[in-house]
Design an enzyme around this catalytic site. Structure first.
Site, PDB file in Angstrom:
ATOM      1  N   HIS A  56     -52.234 -59.857 -23.259  1.00 50.56           N
ATOM      2  CA  HIS A  56     -51.574 -59.284 -22.085  1.00 50.56           C
ATOM      3  C   HIS A  56     -51.613 -60.313 -20.956  1.00 50.56           C
ATOM      4  O   HIS A  56     -52.502 -61.172 -20.903  1.00 50.56           O
ATOM      5  CB  HIS A  56     -52.285 -58.017 -21.631  1.00 50.56           C
ATOM      6  CG  HIS A  56     -52.113 -56.862 -22.559  1.00 50.56           C
ATOM      7  ND1 HIS A  56     -52.356 -55.563 -22.172  1.00 50.56           N
ATOM      8  CD2 HIS A  56     -51.721 -56.792 -23.858  1.00 50.56           C
ATOM      9  CE1 HIS A  56     -52.119 -54.749 -23.180  1.00 50.56           C
ATOM     10  NE2 HIS A  56     -51.741 -55.477 -24.221  1.00 50.56           N
ATOM     11  N   GLU A  58     -52.525 -60.153 -17.880  1.00 53.69           N
ATOM     12  CA  GLU A  58     -53.766 -60.184 -17.100  1.00 53.69           C
ATOM     13  C   GLU A  58     -54.874 -60.937 -17.832  1.00 53.69           C
ATOM     14  O   GLU A  58     -55.589 -61.749 -17.232  1.00 53.69           O
ATOM     15  CB  GLU A  58     -54.261 -58.763 -16.801  1.00 53.69           C
ATOM     16  CG  GLU A  58     -53.294 -57.905 -16.017  1.00 53.69           C
ATOM     17  CD  GLU A  58     -52.432 -57.016 -16.904  1.00 53.69           C
ATOM     18  OE1 GLU A  58     -51.829 -57.527 -17.883  1.00 53.69           O
ATOM     19  OE2 GLU A  58     -52.340 -55.816 -16.612  1.00 53.69           O
ATOM     20  N   CYS A  86     -53.598 -51.723 -18.148  1.00 54.73           N
ATOM     21  CA  CYS A  86     -54.103 -50.798 -19.161  1.00 54.73           C
ATOM     22  C   CYS A  86     -55.636 -50.800 -19.106  1.00 54.73           C
ATOM     23  O   CYS A  86     -56.243 -51.545 -18.330  1.00 54.73           O
ATOM     24  CB  CYS A  86     -53.628 -51.229 -20.550  1.00 54.73           C
ATOM     25  SG  CYS A  86     -54.358 -52.773 -21.131  1.00 54.73           S
ATOM     26  N   CYS A  89     -57.191 -54.298 -19.806  1.00 57.00           N
ATOM     27  CA  CYS A  89     -57.029 -55.235 -18.698  1.00 57.00           C
ATOM     28  C   CYS A  89     -57.858 -54.810 -17.481  1.00 57.00           C
ATOM     29  O   CYS A  89     -58.412 -55.661 -16.783  1.00 57.00           O
ATOM     30  CB  CYS A  89     -55.557 -55.383 -18.355  1.00 57.00           C
ATOM     31  SG  CYS A  89     -54.631 -56.196 -19.678  1.00 57.00           S
TER      32      CYS A  89
END
Length: 152
Positions: A56, A58, A86, A89
């Site tokens: 992801h 992040e 999410c 993260c």
């Protein structure tokens, strides 16, 4: 402008990163990490390219920032991301000790900051950053909507 920091320009960079990420076929999410007034990391989602469900924006930006400054603790850093993080993260943001989190679009289905599990409000959360939502929300939501409209 929040606390003297020109937040739109940092979110604009995250939005541009998300836009470029979407052009490569990835879900258009962009992330920027700032220390002082310097951008120290920028990343977009790479789950498809890397064949890695943890890639992801992040997570990738946190890894880059930690490598750049030479420590896993990003205590004086701010993170700008185009979509509400999410749970994975949010946990990484907590463990990295990110000072402030700015995010664009809310994610009622997968978000974990102000939606879903509300990770930072959990008593087991190690560190909760200051959170500023809806920064660049309209643009971020439009990127995602347009991306998924083509795929459905």
């Amino acid at each position: 402008m929040i606390r003297g920091i020109a937040t739109p320009s940092f979110m604009d960079l995250a939005l541009k990163t998300a836009e470029n990420t979407g052009k490569s076929g990835e879900v258009p999410i962009g992330c920027v990490i700032v220390r002082g007034y310097e951008v120290i990391a920028t990343a977009g989602n790479r789950t498809l390219r890397d064949r890695d469900p943890t890639a992801h924006a992040e997570i990738l930006a946190i890894r880059e920032a930690a490598e750049k400054i030479g420590t896993e603790r990003l205590v004086d850093c701010d993170l700008y991301v185009t979509l509400e993080p999410c749970t994975m993260c949010a946990a990484a943001i907590s463990f990295a000790r990110i000072r402030r989190l700015y995010y664009g679009a809310a994610d009622p289905k997968g978000g974990a900051v102000e939606s879903g599990v509300r990770f930072f409000a959990s008593p087991t959360c190690h560190h909760a950053p200051e959170v500023y939502s809806a920064v660049g929300e309209t643009e971020a939501a439009a990127l995602l909507k347009d991306f998924f409209k083509v795929r459905r």
